[in-house]
Design a protein around this motif. Structure first.
Motif, short mmCIF file in Angstrom:
data_model
loop_
_atom_site.label_atom_id
_atom_site.label_comp_id
_atom_site.label_asym_id
_atom_site.label_seq_id
_atom_site.Cartn_x
_atom_site.Cartn_y
_atom_site.Cartn_z
N PRO A 135 77.34 77.49 21.62
CA PRO A 135 78.24 76.34 21.82
C PRO A 135 78.06 75.67 23.18
O PRO A 135 78.13 74.45 23.27
N SER A 136 77.85 76.45 24.22
CA SER A 136 77.73 75.86 25.55
C SER A 136 76.53 74.93 25.64
O SER A 136 76.62 73.82 26.18
N PHE A 137 75.39 75.39 25.09
CA PHE A 137 74.19 74.55 25.16
C PHE A 137 74.32 73.34 24.24
O PHE A 137 73.84 72.25 24.58
N GLU A 138 74.99 73.48 23.10
CA GLU A 138 75.19 72.34 22.21
C GLU A 138 76.06 71.27 22.87
O GLU A 138 75.80 70.07 22.74
N THR A 139 77.08 71.72 23.60
CA THR A 139 77.92 70.78 24.35
C THR A 139 77.10 70.07 25.42
O THR A 139 77.23 68.85 25.63
N PHE A 140 76.27 70.83 26.09
CA PHE A 140 75.39 70.27 27.12
C PHE A 140 74.47 69.20 26.52
O PHE A 140 74.27 68.13 27.10
N LYS A 141 73.91 69.48 25.35
CA LYS A 141 73.03 68.52 24.68
C LYS A 141 73.78 67.24 24.31
O LYS A 141 73.24 66.13 24.46
N GLN A 142 75.01 67.38 23.85
CA GLN A 142 75.79 66.20 23.48
C GLN A 142 76.08 65.32 24.69
O GLN A 142 76.10 64.09 24.58
N GLU A 143 76.31 65.94 25.83
CA GLU A 143 76.55 65.17 27.05
C GLU A 143 75.30 64.35 27.41
O GLU A 143 75.40 63.18 27.79
N ILE A 144 74.13 64.97 27.27
CA ILE A 144 72.89 64.26 27.57
C ILE A 144 72.63 63.16 26.54
O ILE A 144 72.20 62.06 26.88
N LEU A 145 72.94 63.44 25.28
CA LEU A 145 72.76 62.44 24.23
C LEU A 145 73.66 61.23 24.48
O LEU A 145 73.23 60.08 24.34
N SER A 146 74.90 61.48 24.85
CA SER A 146 75.86 60.39 25.11
C SER A 146 75.41 59.52 26.27
O SER A 146 75.64 58.31 26.29
N ALA A 147 74.75 60.14 27.25
CA ALA A 147 74.28 59.40 28.42
C ALA A 147 72.93 58.73 28.19
O ALA A 147 72.43 58.01 29.05
N GLY A 148 72.32 59.02 27.03
CA GLY A 148 71.02 58.44 26.73
C GLY A 148 69.88 59.15 27.42
O GLY A 148 68.76 58.64 27.49
N GLY A 149 70.14 60.35 27.94
CA GLY A 149 69.12 61.12 28.64
C GLY A 149 69.72 61.86 29.81
O GLY A 149 70.91 61.73 30.10
N ASN A 150 68.91 62.64 30.48
CA ASN A 150 69.42 63.39 31.65
C ASN A 150 69.59 62.44 32.84
O ASN A 150 68.64 61.80 33.27
N VAL A 151 70.81 62.34 33.33
CA VAL A 151 71.10 61.47 34.47
C VAL A 151 70.56 62.11 35.75
O VAL A 151 70.01 61.43 36.62
N GLN A 152 70.74 63.42 35.87
CA GLN A 152 70.22 64.14 37.03
C GLN A 152 68.76 64.51 36.75
O GLN A 152 68.48 65.26 35.80
N PRO A 153 67.82 64.01 37.52
CA PRO A 153 66.40 64.27 37.20
C PRO A 153 66.01 65.72 37.40
O PRO A 153 66.58 66.43 38.23
N ILE A 154 65.05 66.16 36.59
CA ILE A 154 64.44 67.46 36.82
C ILE A 154 63.28 67.26 37.78
O ILE A 154 62.96 66.12 38.15
N LYS A 155 62.64 68.35 38.20
CA LYS A 155 61.45 68.22 39.03
C LYS A 155 60.29 68.91 38.34
O LYS A 155 60.46 70.01 37.77
N VAL A 156 59.14 68.29 38.37
CA VAL A 156 57.95 68.86 37.74
C VAL A 156 56.77 68.78 38.71
O VAL A 156 56.80 68.02 39.68
N ARG A 157 55.77 69.61 38.44
CA ARG A 157 54.51 69.47 39.17
C ARG A 157 53.42 69.11 38.16
O ARG A 157 53.49 69.50 36.99
N ARG A 158 52.44 68.37 38.62
CA ARG A 158 51.37 67.94 37.73
C ARG A 158 50.39 69.09 37.49
O ARG A 158 49.94 69.75 38.42
N ILE A 159 50.08 69.31 36.23
CA ILE A 159 49.08 70.29 35.82
C ILE A 159 48.08 69.55 34.92
O ILE A 159 48.31 69.40 33.71
N GLY A 160 47.00 69.06 35.52
CA GLY A 160 46.04 68.26 34.76
C GLY A 160 46.72 67.01 34.26
O GLY A 160 47.42 66.31 35.01
N PRO A 161 46.58 66.70 32.96
CA PRO A 161 47.23 65.50 32.43
C PRO A 161 48.71 65.71 32.11
O PRO A 161 49.44 64.76 31.81
N ASN A 162 49.17 66.96 32.18
CA ASN A 162 50.55 67.28 31.82
C ASN A 162 51.35 67.77 33.02
O ASN A 162 50.91 67.62 34.17
N TYR A 163 52.50 68.38 32.75
CA TYR A 163 53.41 68.76 33.84
C TYR A 163 54.02 70.12 33.56
O TYR A 163 54.07 70.59 32.41
#
Length: 318
Positions: free
Chosen positions: A90-118
C-alpha cells in the motif's frame, strides 16, 4: 511680461530685499536633493536585488541541470539498498499515485552516465514508480562519477530519508564490501564519519542468517539494538537459533516477540558443532569429541591429552 523680464524682476526684488535670496537659493538645491535621494533609493534597491540573486545562485553553485529521461534507459545501481518490500504494498502504491497526479517525479533523481544509458545514484523508488507508470523520469545527470563517489553520495543522501530502514542501510554497506569497494566495515565508518559501535550494529544486521531474517514479517522490523545479541546467540548455537527461527517464520507475532523467542529459546536436548578437526556432540548429560588426528596433528593432539589429564587430576579427590 516675457520670461526674461520676469527673471529680471525676481533678481531686482532680491536685490532690494536680501531675505528673498535664501528662498530663491534653497529652491533649486531642494529639488536636486530630492532627485539624489530618489536615485540613491533606487540604487540601493538594485543592489539588494543583485545581492539576493547572487545568494540564490550560490545555493545552486555546481548544481546539475535537470532533464527528463526515458525510465527504461536507467538501471538500478549495483549498490542499491532497497529491499523488495520497498517497491510493493500500500505504501508504494500511494507513492505511485502521488507521482501520477503530479505528472511525474517533482523531486529529481540523480543518475550517472553509463555508455548510452544511465545508472541511479539516488532515487530508486521514484525511478521504479515512473517505470511502472510509463512516465519519463526527471533526473540530474552526472557525466563522470566513480563507484566510490556514487556509493558515498548515495549513502549521505539516504541518511536524510526517513523511510529507509537500518537493515537496508546495513545491506548497502555490506554490498560495498562484497564488491571490493572498501576492505572492511571500519573503512566505511571512517569514510562516512560513523562510529565503530554503530557500524558494529550494521555489521551484525547484515550478517544475520537468512532463516533469522525471514522469521520477521519484514527485515525492516529488526531493530539495530537487537542485532548484536542475535549474533551472540547464533555464535553460541547457530543450529538451535536457526531451528527456532524456522519454527516462528510465518506466524503473526510482533517483532519484539520474535526477537525474544530467538534469544530466549528453550535448551536443546542435543547439540552438534562441526569444527575443521572434528565434531563436538553434546547432550544434557555428556559431551563427546570426534577428532580427525590428521587434521589436528600429533603436537596438538598431545597437548589435548595433557589438558584432559589435568582436568582429571583436578577432579580427583585430594
Amino acid at each position: 511680461m516675457t520670461s526674461k523680464k520676469e527673471e529680471a524682476a525676481r533678481l531686482a526684488a532680491a536685490a532690494l530685499d536680501p531675505a528673498l535670496m535664501p528662498r530663491l537659493e534653497r529652491r533649486t538645491p531642494r529639488i536636486a536633493m530630492n532627485r539624489v535621494t530618489d536615485f540613491t533609493g533606487e540604487l540601493e534597491k538594485v543592489e539588494r536585488d543583485l545581492s539576493e540573486a547572487q545568494r540564490r545562485l550560490a545555493l545552486h553553485d555546481g548544481a546539475l541541470a535537470t532533464r527528463k529521461l526515458a525510465a527504461d534507459s536507467i538501471k538500478a545501481s549495483k549498490f542499491a539498498n532497497r529491499i523488495a518490500g520497498s517497491f510493493e504494498g500500500p505504501s508504494f502504491e500511494t507513492f505511485k499515485q502521488e507521482i501520477l497526479s503530479a505528472g511525474g517525479n517533482v523531486q529529481p533523481i540523480k543518475v550517472r552516465r553509463i555508455g548510452p544509458n544511465y545508472e541511479v545514484v539516488f532515487g530508486h523508488r521514484r525511478h521504479r514508480a515512473c517505470l511502472e507508470l510509463g512516465l519519463p523520469v526527471l533526473a540530474m545527470i552526472q557525466e563522470d562519477m566513480s563507484d566510490k563517489d556514487l556509493f558515498e553520495e548515495m549513502s549521505r543522501e539516504n541518511e536524510q530519508r526517513k523511510d529507509l530502514s537500518a537493515y537496508e542501510l546495513a545491506m548497502h554497506y555490506r554490498r560495498a564490501i562484497d564488491l571490493k569497494l572498501y576492505r572492511n566495515w571500519s573503512e566505511i565508518a571512517a569514510v562516512l564519519g560513523k562510529t565503530k559501535s554503530l557500524m558494529s550494529r550494521y555489521s551484525a544486521l547484515a550478517e544475520l542468517p537468512d532463516a533469522v531474517v525471514n522469521a520477521f514479517r519484514s527485515p525492516s522490523d529488526i531493530q539495530p539494538k537487537w542485532a548484536e545479541k542475535l549474533r551472540q546467540v547464533i555464535d553460541v548455537d547457530s543450529a538451535a537459533v536457526i531451528s527456532a527461527a524456522k519454527a516462528i517464520a510465518g506466524k503473526s507475532l510482533p517483532p519484539k516477540a520474535i526477537y525474544e523467542a530467538l534469544i530466549n529459546r528453550s535448551a536443546q536436548k542435543f547439540t552438534r558443532v562441526n569444527f575443521a578437526f572434528g565434531t563436538w556432540n553434546e547432550t544434557d548429560k555428556k559431551a563427546t569429541i570426534d577428532i580427525d588426528k590428521a587434521a589436528i596433528g600429533p603436537e596438538k593432539l598431545e597437548s589435548l591429552r595433557a589438558f584432559l589429564a589435568s582436568l582429571q587430576s583436578e577432579s580427583s579427590p585430594g
